[in-house]
Scaffold this motif. Structure first.
Motif, short mmCIF file in Angstrom:
data_model
loop_
_atom_site.label_atom_id
_atom_site.label_comp_id
_atom_site.label_asym_id
_atom_site.label_seq_id
_atom_site.Cartn_x
_atom_site.Cartn_y
_atom_site.Cartn_z
N GLU A 353 0.80 -1.22 0.00
CA GLU A 353 0.00 0.00 0.00
C GLU A 353 0.84 1.27 0.00
O GLU A 353 0.49 2.25 -0.64
CB GLU A 353 -0.95 0.00 1.20
N MET A 354 1.93 1.28 0.73
CA MET A 354 2.73 2.49 0.83
C MET A 354 3.70 2.65 -0.33
O MET A 354 4.04 3.77 -0.70
CB MET A 354 3.51 2.52 2.16
N TYR A 355 4.15 1.54 -0.92
CA TYR A 355 5.12 1.64 -2.02
C TYR A 355 4.60 1.09 -3.35
O TYR A 355 5.32 1.11 -4.34
CB TYR A 355 6.42 0.94 -1.64
N GLY A 356 3.39 0.59 -3.36
CA GLY A 356 2.79 0.13 -4.61
C GLY A 356 3.40 -1.12 -5.18
O GLY A 356 3.26 -1.39 -6.39
N LEU A 357 4.07 -1.93 -4.36
CA LEU A 357 4.65 -3.17 -4.86
C LEU A 357 3.57 -4.24 -5.01
O LEU A 357 2.59 -4.26 -4.26
CB LEU A 357 5.74 -3.68 -3.90
N ASP A 358 3.75 -5.13 -5.97
CA ASP A 358 2.82 -6.24 -6.10
C ASP A 358 3.20 -7.33 -5.08
O ASP A 358 4.16 -7.19 -4.32
CB ASP A 358 2.79 -6.78 -7.52
N GLU A 359 2.46 -8.42 -5.10
CA GLU A 359 2.68 -9.48 -4.12
C GLU A 359 4.09 -10.05 -4.20
O GLU A 359 4.74 -10.30 -3.18
CB GLU A 359 1.65 -10.59 -4.33
N VAL A 360 4.57 -10.23 -5.43
CA VAL A 360 5.92 -10.78 -5.62
C VAL A 360 6.97 -9.79 -5.11
O VAL A 360 7.90 -10.17 -4.39
CB VAL A 360 6.18 -11.11 -7.10
N GLY A 361 6.83 -8.53 -5.48
CA GLY A 361 7.78 -7.52 -5.05
C GLY A 361 7.82 -7.37 -3.54
O GLY A 361 8.90 -7.25 -2.94
N ALA A 362 6.64 -7.38 -2.91
CA ALA A 362 6.59 -7.27 -1.45
C ALA A 362 7.27 -8.47 -0.81
O ALA A 362 8.01 -8.32 0.18
CB ALA A 362 5.14 -7.17 -0.99
N GLY A 363 7.05 -9.64 -1.39
CA GLY A 363 7.67 -10.85 -0.86
C GLY A 363 9.18 -10.81 -0.97
O GLY A 363 9.90 -11.27 -0.06
N GLU A 364 9.69 -10.24 -2.05
CA GLU A 364 11.14 -10.15 -2.23
C GLU A 364 11.77 -9.23 -1.20
O GLU A 364 12.86 -9.51 -0.69
CB GLU A 364 11.46 -9.68 -3.66
N ILE A 365 11.12 -8.12 -0.89
CA ILE A 365 11.64 -7.22 0.13
C ILE A 365 11.57 -7.88 1.50
O ILE A 365 12.50 -7.76 2.32
CB ILE A 365 10.89 -5.88 0.15
N MET A 366 10.51 -8.62 1.76
CA MET A 366 10.38 -9.30 3.05
C MET A 366 11.50 -10.32 3.26
O MET A 366 11.94 -10.54 4.39
CB MET A 366 9.01 -9.97 3.16
N GLN A 367 11.96 -10.92 2.18
CA GLN A 367 13.06 -11.87 2.29
C GLN A 367 14.38 -11.19 2.69
O GLN A 367 15.31 -11.86 3.15
CB GLN A 367 13.24 -12.63 0.98
N GLN A 368 14.45 -9.88 2.52
CA GLN A 368 15.65 -9.12 2.88
C GLN A 368 15.71 -8.80 4.38
O GLN A 368 16.77 -8.40 4.89
CB GLN A 368 15.68 -7.78 2.12
N ILE A 369 14.60 -8.97 5.06
CA ILE A 369 14.51 -8.53 6.46
C ILE A 369 15.34 -9.43 7.37
O ILE A 369 15.22 -10.65 7.34
CB ILE A 369 13.05 -8.50 6.94
N THR A 370 16.19 -8.79 8.17
CA THR A 370 16.94 -9.51 9.20
C THR A 370 16.41 -9.08 10.57
O THR A 370 15.62 -8.15 10.68
CB THR A 370 18.45 -9.20 9.11
N GLY A 371 16.88 -9.76 11.63
CA GLY A 371 16.41 -9.44 12.95
C GLY A 371 15.29 -10.39 13.39
O GLY A 371 14.96 -11.35 12.70
N ASP A 372 14.70 -10.10 14.54
CA ASP A 372 13.72 -11.00 15.13
C ASP A 372 12.29 -10.64 14.77
O ASP A 372 11.47 -10.30 15.62
CB ASP A 372 13.89 -10.99 16.65
N LEU A 373 11.99 -10.68 13.46
CA LEU A 373 10.63 -10.36 13.02
C LEU A 373 9.65 -11.39 13.57
O LEU A 373 8.57 -11.06 14.00
CB LEU A 373 10.56 -10.32 11.49
#
Length: 373
Positions: A353-373
């Motif tokens: 919603e905030m960056y207009g990414l599609d489902e695939v794009g959002a998933g790719e960014i989520m894979q970049q997340i480190t830390g204790d999500l």
């Protein structure tokens, strides 16, 4: 017969409503011509719309860029970016042509006194600075006919104000209202569940920045006025950093930490070497820390980060993802109150919603997340 009579009426209503909506769309303020805005320093600035060339640079510019890219027009008007900013995965996903917007000249990225001469050579319509940049820089640029606007983005009130200000600058006020509405909704959601918590139900929470700057290891806690302190309090904890002065980082000794005896510890390093996760593991297995309540209970957490570049993607800093950090802290500090909060779904919604990414794009960014999500 009745059925046949209804159809023309419905058709007329549809036409009337459609015409009304079209007229309603034209009621927005014009996107061309001069506008007057008041920036975060209280300065009244004249800006000619539309802005075709916008530069965001100087010290702490990355939070501003993270907000700018939530506006679609930013993809065509932003330029003069430094290489580090252009390497952020989220920005690259939003703006595939970002490499063409970088410059090799020294604009003073990271400085509180950016290079006026180099900025002027790029002939921008508008330059946006964080409030930490020296006012003399703005005055020099304005004497050359270049508009300069300051933003702050350091707490919920200034964040909402500055998002709306940037919406005016980019000619996207309806979009700015939607963005601000999202932040306010999520913030109020957390606050509505925690504001009445008594002190006895607020875990003593310590936010620590582990630094190896200059080869010297130190633990640092934010001042009482900094965003991290506010986030902990809103999330339902008692921020031990409230007991420290002002803004900025305060170096704290282990003796002070032991005296505080935090029940929860959040760790950042703003680096991959060492990473927050590795520092967390060291703390959990260090005999020196074993009597600290947070270590005893296993409540030491690495703050999520989605870009691993200094502080650009860490969810505790005033970049666009601090609202995700607010939700994350609430879940960690008060898990029984926020049992229904689905962080994974919230994060995915944010990128879409905030960056207009599609489902695939959002998933790719989520894979970049480190830390204790």
């Amino acid at each position: 017969m009745k059925k046949n009579l209804i159809s023309p009426i419905v058709l007329i209503l549809v036409v009337v409503v459609a015409a009304y909506l079209v007229i309603g769309q034209t009621s927005y303020p014009p996107l061309t011509g001069p506008i007057s805005v008041v920036d975060a320093l209280g300065r009244t600035v004249q800006v000619e719309l539309p802005v075709d060339r916008v530069i965001i640079t100087g010290k702490s510019a990355f939070p501003i860029t993270s907000v700018a890219y939530m506006f679609s027009s930013a993809r065509s008007v932003l330029y003069g970016l430094d290489q580090r900013t252009a390497s952020v995965p989220l920005f690259r996903a939003v703006d595939p042509s970002i490499d063409a917007k970088t410059v090799s000249s020294d604009l003073g990225a990271g400085s509180d006194a950016p290079n006026v001469e180099e900025l002027a050579k790029l002939n921008p319509d508008l330059v946006i600075f964080k409030t930490v940049v020296k006012l003399q820089v703005a005055e020099s640029l304005e004497s050359l006919g270049i508009s300069v606007v300051y933003v702050d983005l350091e707490n919920i009130d200034s964040y909402l104000r500055d998002v709306r200000l940037m919406g005016k600058l980019f000619g996207e006020e309806p979009r700015a209202n939607k963005i601000a509405g999202y932040y306010e909704e999520k913030y109020r959601y957390v606050l509505s569940k925690t504001s009445s918590l008594p002190l006895s139900n607020r875990p003593r929470t310590l936010f620590l920045f582990y630094s190896v700057k200059g080869g010297t290891i130190s633990f640092n806690a934010p001042g009482s006025r900094w965003l991290q302190t506010m986030m902990i309090e809103v999330a339902g904890g008692y921020p031990l950093s409230k007991e420290l002065g002002g803004g900025g980082w305060n170096t704290v000794s282990f003796e002070q930490i032991a005296q505080w005896n935090p029940e929860i510890i959040f760790i950042v390093t703003y680096s991959d070497n060492p990473s927050p996760a590795s520092v967390k593991e060291n703390i959990l297995h260090d005999p020196l820390w074993r009597d600290v309540a947070a270590v005893k209970e296993g409540r030491v957490y690495a703050v999520p980060d989605d870009s691993h570049l200094i502080a650009i993607g860490s969810w505790d800093t005033p970049n666009s993802r601090w609202i995700l950090g607010q939700l994350w802290m609430a879940k960690k500090i008060q898990p029984t109150i926020f049992t229904e909060l689905d962080l994974t779904a919230e994060v995915r919604q944010f990128y879409r919603e905030m960056y207009g990414l599609d489902e695939v794009g959002a998933g790719e960014i989520m894979q970049q997340i480190t830390g204790d999500l």
